[in-house]
Design an enzyme around this catalytic site. Sequence first.
Site, PDB file in Angstrom:
ATOM      1  N   CYS A 364      60.367  63.325 -15.490  1.00  0.00           N
ATOM      2  CA  CYS A 364      59.918  62.232 -16.352  1.00  0.00           C
ATOM      3  C   CYS A 364      59.613  62.617 -17.791  1.00  0.00           C
ATOM      4  O   CYS A 364      60.021  61.886 -18.690  1.00  0.00           O
ATOM      5  CB  CYS A 364      58.804  61.402 -15.746  1.00  0.00           C
ATOM      6  SG  CYS A 364      57.808  62.194 -14.537  1.00  0.00           S
ATOM      7  N   ARG A 393      59.514  73.225  -7.379  1.00  0.00           N
ATOM      8  CA  ARG A 393      58.105  73.124  -7.001  1.00  0.00           C
ATOM      9  C   ARG A 393      57.756  74.252  -6.042  1.00  0.00           C
ATOM     10  O   ARG A 393      58.563  74.625  -5.191  1.00  0.00           O
ATOM     11  CB  ARG A 393      57.823  71.767  -6.345  1.00  0.00           C
ATOM     12  CG  ARG A 393      58.076  70.643  -7.321  1.00  0.00           C
ATOM     13  CD  ARG A 393      57.784  69.285  -6.741  1.00  0.00           C
ATOM     14  NE  ARG A 393      58.252  68.249  -7.675  1.00  0.00           N
ATOM     15  CZ  ARG A 393      58.185  66.954  -7.446  1.00  0.00           C
ATOM     16  NH1 ARG A 393      57.656  66.507  -6.323  1.00  0.00           N
ATOM     17  NH2 ARG A 393      58.637  66.087  -8.331  1.00  0.00           N
ATOM     18  N   ASP A 413      67.201  60.870  -9.747  1.00  0.00           N
ATOM     19  CA  ASP A 413      66.026  60.357 -10.425  1.00  0.00           C
ATOM     20  C   ASP A 413      66.415  59.334 -11.489  1.00  0.00           C
ATOM     21  O   ASP A 413      67.512  59.388 -12.029  1.00  0.00           O
ATOM     22  CB  ASP A 413      65.319  61.545 -11.097  1.00  0.00           C
ATOM     23  CG  ASP A 413      63.827  61.309 -11.258  1.00  0.00           C
ATOM     24  OD1 ASP A 413      63.360  60.220 -10.864  1.00  0.00           O
ATOM     25  OD2 ASP A 413      63.150  62.215 -11.762  1.00  0.00           O
ATOM     26  N   HIS A 415      64.317  56.749 -14.669  1.00  0.00           N
ATOM     27  CA  HIS A 415      63.119  56.162 -15.247  1.00  0.00           C
ATOM     28  C   HIS A 415      63.510  54.948 -16.041  1.00  0.00           C
ATOM     29  O   HIS A 415      64.431  54.990 -16.850  1.00  0.00           O
ATOM     30  CB  HIS A 415      62.388  57.198 -16.104  1.00  0.00           C
ATOM     31  CG  HIS A 415      61.863  58.328 -15.286  1.00  0.00           C
ATOM     32  ND1 HIS A 415      62.570  59.481 -15.058  1.00  0.00           N
ATOM     33  CD2 HIS A 415      60.714  58.432 -14.575  1.00  0.00           C
ATOM     34  CE1 HIS A 415      61.872  60.259 -14.259  1.00  0.00           C
ATOM     35  NE2 HIS A 415      60.752  59.662 -13.937  1.00  0.00           N
ATOM     36  N   LYS A 498      53.340  51.325  -5.546  1.00  0.00           N
ATOM     37  CA  LYS A 498      54.629  51.945  -5.256  1.00  0.00           C
ATOM     38  C   LYS A 498      55.223  51.399  -3.968  1.00  0.00           C
ATOM     39  O   LYS A 498      54.517  50.832  -3.128  1.00  0.00           O
ATOM     40  CB  LYS A 498      54.489  53.447  -5.165  1.00  0.00           C
ATOM     41  CG  LYS A 498      53.564  53.922  -4.058  1.00  0.00           C
ATOM     42  CD  LYS A 498      53.628  55.433  -3.941  1.00  0.00           C
ATOM     43  CE  LYS A 498      52.785  55.935  -2.794  1.00  0.00           C
ATOM     44  NZ  LYS A 498      52.945  57.353  -2.549  1.00  0.00           N
ATOM     45  N   HIS A 544      59.281  54.641 -12.174  1.00  0.00           N
ATOM     46  CA  HIS A 544      59.906  55.862 -11.676  1.00  0.00           C
ATOM     47  C   HIS A 544      60.625  55.489 -10.399  1.00  0.00           C
ATOM     48  O   HIS A 544      60.050  54.801  -9.568  1.00  0.00           O
ATOM     49  CB  HIS A 544      58.880  56.916 -11.268  1.00  0.00           C
ATOM     50  CG  HIS A 544      57.867  57.230 -12.309  1.00  0.00           C
ATOM     51  ND1 HIS A 544      57.877  58.409 -13.001  1.00  0.00           N
ATOM     52  CD2 HIS A 544      56.795  56.545 -12.763  1.00  0.00           C
ATOM     53  CE1 HIS A 544      56.853  58.440 -13.835  1.00  0.00           C
ATOM     54  NE2 HIS A 544      56.181  57.320 -13.711  1.00  0.00           N
TER      55      HIS A 544
END
Length: 670
Positions: A364, A393, A413, A415, A498, A544
């Site tokens: 992001c 990660r 992904d 945005h 979400k 997102h």
Amino acid sequence: MSEPCTPPILRQNARPIPMSTERKTLDQRAQMSDIERLRHSCAHIMATAILRLWPDAQFAYGPPIENGFYYDFQMQHRITPDDFEKIEAEMKKISKENQKFEWKGISREEAKAMAESGRLGGLSERPGNPSIFKLDLIDKIPEGEQISCFQNGDFIDLCAGPHVGYSGKCKHVKLTSVSASFYMGDETKASLQRVYGTAFESKEELEAHFVRLEEAKKRDHRKLGKELKLFHIDEDVGQGLILWTPNGAILRQELQNFISEELRKQGYSQVFTPHIGKLALYKTSGHFPYYKDSQFAAIVENDDLAKVIHEGCGCGEVMARLGGISAKLRQQLNDRAGKEVVSEENVLPDDQLLDGFMLKPMNCPHHIKIFDSQPRSYRELPVRLAEFGTVYRWEQSGELNGLTRVRGFTQDDAHLFCTEDQVAAEVLGCLSLVKIVLNTLGMTDYRVRVGLRDPDSSKFTGNPEQWDKAEDACRAAAATLGVPFTEEPGEAAFYGPKIDFVIKDVIGREWQLGTVQVDYVLPVRFDLSYIGSDNKSHRPVMIHRAHLGSMERLCGVLIEHFAGHFPTWLAPEQVRILTISEKVDAFADEIFAQLKAAGLRVTLNQDADKIGAKIRNAQLDKVPYMLVLGEKEAAAGGVSVRHAKRGDLGVRSIAEFLAEVTAEVRERKM
RNA sequence: GCUGUUGUAGCUCAGUGGUAGAGCACGUCCUUGGUAAGGACGAGGUCGAGGGUUCAAAUCCCUCCAACAGCUCCA
């Protein structure tokens, strides 16, 4: 990994509520199904057996669970699977003794006295060995609630029940595994041993259960990944880091092409961003240093490193200086967020701060910088930026699992930056896209979870009107999907509601793949704006979304979903030509060239093996189409078609076969 | 990270202190065949890594690494 990039702040508040507060009422417990009742009784029988073998054992919790039961306990002896036989033999004895399960209501004082003496959760009084966990559990029972225990044979346990009438019912039991657990599921509390078992009403059901497990093992993506040469994980490269071998790369690329096509149709712009970014970027977003533990260590800039080495700093000092932020940034962040989000303890004087780079843990901030790279008008909105973005990660080593839990992965992904009025339509658009993708992949066993804020909680930022609007939008969008959805108050991210897609795989495990999250916070932290029709500056809203979580997890789930038998459009090898003898080599070469020219992934097997062996190998490699070529076919100019799942389909002309298969691929048929 | 189990040929695995094994895969040769395994020969190993015990270690002990199951975790 399926949460694309929830920004930080207040992590401690986002922690799950410990198990203990979700106490079931007695009424709820009484609703146990017959099989749960049986398994619950098995847990007591197992405890009885363990006490007969090791009288010092201290028991904590012993509930029924999906597919079985467990009991948590503490004792000197460490259970290993070698002990199972002994325990099972003792359990069989107890079952034969046909002990009655007797309920007894007792007073709080009686309960405490029994626990103090070691009688509760024991076979007899155990002087000097009070039942510590039972004492704690008694304290947790609310005043005024009936305290009850159950006795079978000599074993008395603090227990609300219910149970079967007699232990004779519990005949078909098998212990399955042993592991460590924490009292109350709390890492800071005592470490316990947990023995798992499973039980069924009949021998047949018990056996069927293990057959099912075997079947599931055959589809395990780690096993199939090796057999079909889809991916490789190498110790020297590192845990949780996937090497995509050619076959797997095809699978991944095909999926990516498919998703890209759908994104284009929906008006997304695709972007590329680098794998690292400056620490300052993540300090602004708030991800660093608050999520330091789940990120790869920062990369220190060379000049800074030279400087601190010259000063004689140790590694710890270097890391501390990387982790700090300036007083100015702290002030800015707190102002923008409108509340205290960065505490003073991380502030260091400017001249002590080091800069460096981070492997990006989410995409992001990079996408935000693309949005912010030019002035935006309301006429441009919504801006939809999509990327197959690779993030890193630091997952704990025990959590890594094949493709489904890794340390480096590529999210599909995106945005979206939009006006507040556009949120509802954009959320809806995201969901319909997920639905198209999942349906095309034949994954219809999924549910949708709408995470809403808990109105009583103060942990959520932003104003209530925005929240209401966003929640309504999410709820309405979920309702249009025509799949089951649950609303879960308190499950929202702190910055917005979400929607998660949870897929059920063949073994019944649930995987969170897609997620759509509305975010009011990051636009504030990065001070994003657009010019509205009123010629004034406005704050955009961010959405997102990752449809499928990550390419890694998606492929893992798909491998198991298809058990390796991919639909033709996804199959790494779509057609294999099998020759019967050398006499048809020239004909086979010609057919091979034609299929290749048509864009099919085709291979040619002209080995000296017999046709039976060639078919067997192609079946084992799960190639969807086999073309058997012999003198018969060469003479007629046709091909004998065999499908891996449908068997021998007979002879067709090459043109006919080509038309069929290319259409199947083009239309992405299942 | 925690508890337990495991680590031997590319793969699946046997090998309980005394000269490293099998099947499959691989290579060469023979065989030219009709819808799930034709045959012969051959090559392939620092037994996860390091240390220790022993005349002698794949085997026993310790440390580390990795995988698996579960726990905890998953921005």
